[in-house]
Design an enzyme around this catalytic site. Structure first.
Site, PDB file in Angstrom:
ATOM      1  CB  SER A  18      25.996 -15.801   4.434  1.00  0.00           C
ATOM      2  OG  SER A  18      24.628 -15.493   4.443  1.00  0.00           O
TER       3      SER A  18
HETATM    4  N1  SAH Z   1      21.127 -18.457   1.941  1.00  0.00           N
HETATM    5  C1  SAH Z   1      21.551 -17.604   0.847  1.00  0.00           C
HETATM    6  C2  SAH Z   1      21.719 -16.172   1.295  1.00  0.00           C
HETATM    7  C3  SAH Z   1      20.758 -15.365   0.561  1.00  0.00           C
HETATM    8  S1  SAH Z   1      20.564 -13.679   1.045  1.00  0.00           S
HETATM    9  C4  SAH Z   1      22.787 -18.154   0.186  1.00  0.00           C
HETATM   10  O1  SAH Z   1      23.342 -19.144   0.660  1.00  0.00           O
HETATM   11  O2  SAH Z   1      23.192 -17.613  -0.842  1.00  0.00           O
HETATM   12  C5  SAH Z   1      18.879 -13.710   1.562  1.00  0.00           C
HETATM   13  C6  SAH Z   1      17.860 -14.071   0.518  1.00  0.00           C
HETATM   14  O3  SAH Z   1      16.586 -14.007   1.172  1.00  0.00           O
HETATM   15  C7  SAH Z   1      17.781 -13.130  -0.669  1.00  0.00           C
HETATM   16  O4  SAH Z   1      17.967 -13.849  -1.854  1.00  0.00           O
HETATM   17  C8  SAH Z   1      16.377 -12.551  -0.580  1.00  0.00           C
HETATM   18  O5  SAH Z   1      15.780 -12.328  -1.836  1.00  0.00           O
HETATM   19  C9  SAH Z   1      15.639 -13.628   0.189  1.00  0.00           C
HETATM   20  N2  SAH Z   1      14.423 -13.208   0.897  1.00  0.00           N
HETATM   21  C10 SAH Z   1      14.163 -12.028   1.521  1.00  0.00           C
HETATM   22  N3  SAH Z   1      12.934 -12.020   2.054  1.00  0.00           N
HETATM   23  C11 SAH Z   1      12.377 -13.238   1.767  1.00  0.00           C
HETATM   24  C12 SAH Z   1      11.098 -13.845   2.032  1.00  0.00           C
HETATM   25  N4  SAH Z   1      10.144 -13.198   2.694  1.00  0.00           N
HETATM   26  N5  SAH Z   1      10.906 -15.101   1.597  1.00  0.00           N
HETATM   27  C13 SAH Z   1      11.864 -15.778   0.906  1.00  0.00           C
HETATM   28  N6  SAH Z   1      13.066 -15.250   0.594  1.00  0.00           N
HETATM   29  C14 SAH Z   1      13.325 -13.994   1.041  1.00  0.00           C
END
Ligand code: SAH
Length: 245
Positions: A93
């Site tokens: 993000s």
């Molecule tokens: N907080 C992260 C942002 C990641 S983007 C950072 O600081 O980099 C969102 C992430 O959520 C992705 O990696 C995606 O694979 C994950 N995601 C999507 N659906 C999910 C689920 N049901 N359970 C766990 N992770 C999930």
């Protein structure tokens, strides 16, 4: 007489010069950290300027080495005012959104926090830097492994990362003082609301084409929900897409 006087004088000058070198080399043991300046600018120009005030959020974000958690080719952009691709169609993000969401959690040191969507591990590192105990779940196995490895490498080895679907949370460690979801479900996942402690706060993006951040607060009386700002996150995948409630 002259000779005997001059010799100690020269020695004194030499010793003084040597001492000066010693002091300079002690004062500058390593190269100056350019990334620290980039972080200061990020905090001032992108985060404080948009109204985030929690000093502990600002302090944490001026410390966590974001450039260590993005792919090598993205490092020059690590402190830019935007989200970045981290591979496998996922993103880290924008710094401001990380700060804004973290501020909403009103964390105190020692709080137990659940994150769904570890991604790069950056958000988890910010939470850990603030003194929280962090459990983070990531559905893409490669990302879960990479984040766990990178977090350990840069010293956040106390963050618990698990590979899996975060829809049902991490019941063994519930209840949590705060929950943060960093992928957008079409609606608020009820099992996660149930893992929130009384007095706890959860922040998450909700929606499909149009998404907004939602804040859920659990009180003695029940659950309060408020709408915050419009956002754009990658979709939450897994069970939430299969009509689970
Ligand atoms: N907080 C992260 C942002 C990641 S983007 C950072 O600081 O980099 C969102 C992430 O959520 C992705 O990696 C995606 O694979 C994950 N995601 C999507 N659906 C999910 C689920 N049901 N359970 C766990 N992770 C999930």
């Amino acid at each position: 007489m002259n000779r005997t006087r001059r010799a100690p004088g020269t020695l004194c000058v030499l010793l003084a010069v040597a001492a000066l070198f010693a002091v300079v080399s002690i004062a500058e043991p390593e190269a100056p950290d350019e990334t620290a300046d980039a972080r200061q600018r990020m905090v001032r120009d992108q985060i404080e300027s948009r109204g985030v005030e929690d000093a502990r959020v600002l302090a944490a974000m001026s410390k966590v080495p974001r450039h260590e958690l993005v792919p090598a080719e993205m490092r020059p952009h690590a402190y830019s005012d935007r989200p970045l691709p981290i591979g496998l169609r996922q993103t880290i993000s924008q710094p401001y959104i990380v700060a804004y969401m973290t501020e909403q959690l009103k964390l105190e040191a020692g709080d137990r926090v659940l994150e769904v969507g570890t991604g790069s591990g950056y958000q988890a590192a910010v939470l850990a830097q603030m003194g929280a105990e962090v459990w983070s779940i990531e559905i893409v196995p490669e990302l879960a492994q990479r984040a766990a490895r990178d977090l350990a490498r840069i010293g956040y080895d106390e963050v618990h990362v698990r590979e899996g679907d975060g829809y049902r949370g991490w019941p063994e460690h519930a209840p949590f003082d705060a929950i943060i979801i960093t992928a957008a479900p079409p609606r608020v996942p009820q099992p996660l609301v149930e893992q929130l402690a009384v007095g706890g706060r959860m922040v998450l993006p909700v929606g499909e084409n149009y998404q907004e951040l939602v804040l859920i607060e659990r009180t003695e009386k029940g659950v309060e929900r408020s709408r915050l700002i419009p956002v754009r996150f990658v979709p939450m995948t897994g069970e939430v897409r299969r009509g689970g409630e």
